[in-house]
Scaffold this active site. Structure first.
Site, PDB file in Angstrom:
ATOM      1  N   GLU A  88      -3.213  -7.087   6.916  1.00  0.00           N
ATOM      2  CA  GLU A  88      -2.652  -6.979   8.226  1.00  0.00           C
ATOM      3  C   GLU A  88      -2.903  -8.074   9.147  1.00  0.00           C
ATOM      4  OE1 GLU A  88      -2.095  -3.128  10.066  1.00  0.00           O
ATOM      5  OE2 GLU A  88      -1.989  -2.022   8.097  1.00  0.00           O
ATOM      6  N   THR A  97       0.829  -1.346  -0.065  1.00  0.00           N
ATOM      7  CA  THR A  97       0.034   0.183  -0.060  1.00  0.00           C
ATOM      8  C   THR A  97       1.056   1.323  -0.068  1.00  0.00           C
ATOM      9  OG1 THR A  97      -1.592  -1.264   1.304  1.00  0.00           O
ATOM     10  CG2 THR A  97      -2.100   1.213   1.197  1.00  0.00           C
TER      11      THR A  97
HETATM   12  C1  FAD Z   1      -5.024  -4.414  -0.878  1.00  0.00           C
HETATM   13  C2  FAD Z   1      -4.046  -4.795  -0.132  1.00  0.00           C
HETATM   14  C3  FAD Z   1      -3.084  -4.260   0.457  1.00  0.00           C
HETATM   15  C4  FAD Z   1      -1.972  -4.737   1.217  1.00  0.00           C
HETATM   16  N1  FAD Z   1      -1.288  -4.023   2.115  1.00  0.00           N
HETATM   17  C5  FAD Z   1       0.048  -4.360   2.357  1.00  0.00           C
HETATM   18  C6  FAD Z   1       1.110  -3.571   2.791  1.00  0.00           C
HETATM   19  O1  FAD Z   1       1.141  -2.481   2.732  1.00  0.00           O
HETATM   20  N2  FAD Z   1       2.312  -4.235   3.262  1.00  0.00           N
HETATM   21  C7  FAD Z   1       2.405  -5.408   3.354  1.00  0.00           C
HETATM   22  O2  FAD Z   1       3.377  -6.067   3.778  1.00  0.00           O
HETATM   23  N3  FAD Z   1       1.296  -6.483   2.993  1.00  0.00           N
HETATM   24  C8  FAD Z   1       0.194  -5.981   2.469  1.00  0.00           C
HETATM   25  N4  FAD Z   1      -0.800  -6.715   1.835  1.00  0.00           N
HETATM   26  C9  FAD Z   1      -0.638  -8.128   2.244  1.00  0.00           C
HETATM   27  C10 FAD Z   1      -1.765  -8.829   3.217  1.00  0.00           C
HETATM   28  O3  FAD Z   1      -1.320  -8.359   4.550  1.00  0.00           O
HETATM   29  C11 FAD Z   1      -1.570 -10.164   2.842  1.00  0.00           C
HETATM   30  O4  FAD Z   1      -2.366 -10.461   1.595  1.00  0.00           O
HETATM   31  C12 FAD Z   1      -2.189 -11.063   4.059  1.00  0.00           C
HETATM   32  O5  FAD Z   1      -1.376 -11.026   5.288  1.00  0.00           O
HETATM   33  C13 FAD Z   1      -2.226 -12.440   3.773  1.00  0.00           C
HETATM   34  O6  FAD Z   1      -1.189 -13.172   3.290  1.00  0.00           O
HETATM   35  P1  FAD Z   1      -1.398 -13.755   1.809  1.00  0.00           P
HETATM   36  O7  FAD Z   1      -2.039 -13.121   0.970  1.00  0.00           O
HETATM   37  O8  FAD Z   1       0.059 -14.586   1.466  1.00  0.00           O
HETATM   38  O9  FAD Z   1      -1.954 -15.231   2.012  1.00  0.00           O
HETATM   39  P2  FAD Z   1      -1.754 -16.695   2.672  1.00  0.00           P
HETATM   40  O10 FAD Z   1      -0.711 -16.166   3.786  1.00  0.00           O
HETATM   41  O11 FAD Z   1      -1.139 -17.347   1.661  1.00  0.00           O
HETATM   42  O12 FAD Z   1      -3.035 -17.224   3.314  1.00  0.00           O
HETATM   43  C14 FAD Z   1      -3.737 -17.871   2.450  1.00  0.00           C
HETATM   44  C15 FAD Z   1      -5.178 -18.470   3.177  1.00  0.00           C
HETATM   45  O13 FAD Z   1      -4.422 -19.431   3.987  1.00  0.00           O
HETATM   46  C16 FAD Z   1      -4.850 -19.258   5.524  1.00  0.00           C
HETATM   47  N5  FAD Z   1      -3.599 -19.551   6.242  1.00  0.00           N
HETATM   48  C17 FAD Z   1      -2.455 -19.510   6.116  1.00  0.00           C
HETATM   49  N6  FAD Z   1      -1.579 -19.902   7.091  1.00  0.00           N
HETATM   50  C18 FAD Z   1      -2.641 -20.766   7.776  1.00  0.00           C
HETATM   51  C19 FAD Z   1      -2.676 -21.469   9.208  1.00  0.00           C
HETATM   52  N7  FAD Z   1      -1.449 -21.893   9.505  1.00  0.00           N
HETATM   53  N8  FAD Z   1      -3.616 -21.906   9.763  1.00  0.00           N
HETATM   54  C20 FAD Z   1      -4.988 -21.511   9.167  1.00  0.00           C
HETATM   55  N9  FAD Z   1      -5.090 -20.877   7.812  1.00  0.00           N
HETATM   56  C21 FAD Z   1      -3.929 -20.564   7.396  1.00  0.00           C
HETATM   57  C22 FAD Z   1      -4.876 -17.759   5.328  1.00  0.00           C
HETATM   58  O14 FAD Z   1      -5.776 -17.160   6.576  1.00  0.00           O
HETATM   59  C23 FAD Z   1      -5.668 -17.382   4.045  1.00  0.00           C
HETATM   60  O15 FAD Z   1      -7.045 -17.547   4.417  1.00  0.00           O
HETATM   61  C24 FAD Z   1      -1.892  -6.232   1.308  1.00  0.00           C
HETATM   62  C25 FAD Z   1      -2.835  -7.188   0.810  1.00  0.00           C
HETATM   63  C26 FAD Z   1      -3.641  -6.483   0.023  1.00  0.00           C
HETATM   64  C27 FAD Z   1      -4.988  -7.260  -0.510  1.00  0.00           C
END
Ligand code: FAD
Length: 386
Positions: free
Chosen positions: A368, A160
């Protein structure tokens, strides 16, 4: 515990409520439709001092705290979440790491312009192969002893505020070595915008938050001075956990605002819209739905204010922040769905604010820390996790 606001905080809340109503509401729909960053609104927020709210006055801040920030985010998100997340990310993810972990020189260099909203900061933690599992960072930073520079390589995604015309820096996490037990040593490093080898991709096409800036970033032999290390080498993981704990309170306040905005719009519409010869709000089914929505927004507000009060008092707040984020984001999605239903076909039309709220609500259960991650944190605080 007294949850009433002091006269100063109530005045701040009212000022931002008016700003959201008079300045943001009339303009934001067009920015959203065009997927355009609302520079003029962000500039105005900077002039109001909102980007400096929780920072000391000596660095150009307002000397407030997380309670003040939460109130402002809630009022903004009652009207629009793109504007609110721009402020949240600018403060909690962009400037707060510098404030909490920066050297005096780093604070003097960056904080005054960040507080004034002249530049925005971003926080690059998430990578294409790992968001929730942030310890799996693949980005690397090697210290070149000949030039005393960090050489950074890797990719960050979904960041972001990272590619606007006024973005000044991104703090990135990177592997800077191995710990004695073989686990990666993660550090945080400040990368100024425009550093050679640091490429910012075009904005993502998103489901919601369409007037906010989200980009993929790549680093190819990006060189920054060794002095750009933020805090201690190897403390990057602990630092971002702290940043995210605090950020959850801010997201919870934002989610509460969206949930309350859904109530505001639904009450208005239920009085205006007639069906079967009377306002739809005369039907108990609609009244009960709105009453439940109000209950949910209210409990979400109590939850984030409780977590913020603990943070401000210097008490442990990890569990309360996770509870607030989990509850408020669930409630925001619930209320957005119900508000859309109350608006019937018009709720599916982008010109109605509830359509924007519906699109903006889902990310609150993901960003987050996903709802699953919040549950993991709460379970761990209850002594359940291994
Ligand atoms: C619009 C937007 C803005 C963002 N801004 C920022 C930013 O400024 N800076 C930054 O660093 N990031 C940012 N993000 C990233 C955001 O924080 C991540 O998308 C989020 O933390 C989830 O990570 P992931 O997408 O890799 O999903 P994953 O970690 O791949 O998770 C996929 C699914 O699996 C589930 N899961 C994973 N591990 C487990 C477990 N052990 N047990 C049960 N369920 C599990 C998750 O809950 C989720 O439902 C942003 C994302 C978006 C979409």
């Amino acid at each position: 515990m007294d949850h009433r606001l002091s006269p100063e905080l109530e005045e701040l809340r009212r000022t931002v409520e008016e700003f959201a109503h008079d300045v943001v509401a009339p303009k934001i729909g067009d920015f959203y439709e065009r997927h355009e960053f609302p520079y003029e609104i962000v500039r105005e927020m900077g002039r109001m001092g909102l980007f400096g709210l929780p920072f000391p006055e000596e660095y150009g801040g307002m000397g407030g705290d997380y309670l003040a920030l939460g109130l402002v985010l809630e009022e903004l998100a009652r009207v629009d979440s793109s504007v609110a997340i721009t402020l949240e990310a600018g403060v909690s993810l962009g400037a707060m790491p510098l404030h909490l972990f920066g050297t005096e020189e780093q604070k003097r260099q960056w904080l005054p312009r960040l507080c004034a909203g002249e530049i925005l900061g971003a926080f690059g933690l998430t990578e294409p192969d790992g968001g929730s599992d942030a310890g799996a960072t693949r980005t690397t930073a090697r210290l070149d002893p000949d030039t005393d520079e960090w050489v950074i390589n890797g990719t960050k995604c979904f960041i972001t505020n990272s590619g606007t015309d006024i973005t000044g820096l991104v703090t990135v996490t990177a592997v800077t070595g191995r710990k004695p037990d073989g686990r990666p040593e993660i550090s945080a490093i400040i990368v100024p915008s425009g550093t050679p080898g640091f490429t910012v991709a075009a904005p993502y096409s998103k489901v919601g938050w369409n007037a906010s800036d989200t980009r993929e970033l790549s680093f190819a032999d990006v060189r920054v001075p060794a002095a750009n290390l933020l805090g201690e080498q190897g403390r990057g993981y602990a630092q971002f956990l702290r940043i995210l704990d605090e950020g959850r309170i801010a997201i919870a306040a934002l989610a509460t605002g969206l949930a309350q905005g859904c109530v505001d719009e639904s009450v208005k519409y239920a009085k205006e819209r007639h069906a079967f010869g009377r306002p739809i709000g005369a039907n108990q089914a609609i009244q009960f739905k709105i009453a439940d929505m109000e209950m949910k927004a209210h409990t979400a507000r109590l939850a984030w204010r409780d977590a913020a009060s603990r943070l401000v008092a210097g008490e442990p707040f990890k569990k309360e922040a996770a509870l607030a984020k989990l509850h408020s984001s669930t409630v925001a999605v619930d209320n957005a769905r119900d508000a859309t239903q109350i608006h019937g076909g018009y709720g599916f039309m982008n010109e109605y604010p509830v359509a924007r709220m519906w699109r903006d609500s889902k990310i609150l259960e993901i960003g987050e820390g996903t709802s699953e991650v919040q549950r993991m944190l709460i379970a761990r605080e209850l002594g359940l996790a291994g």
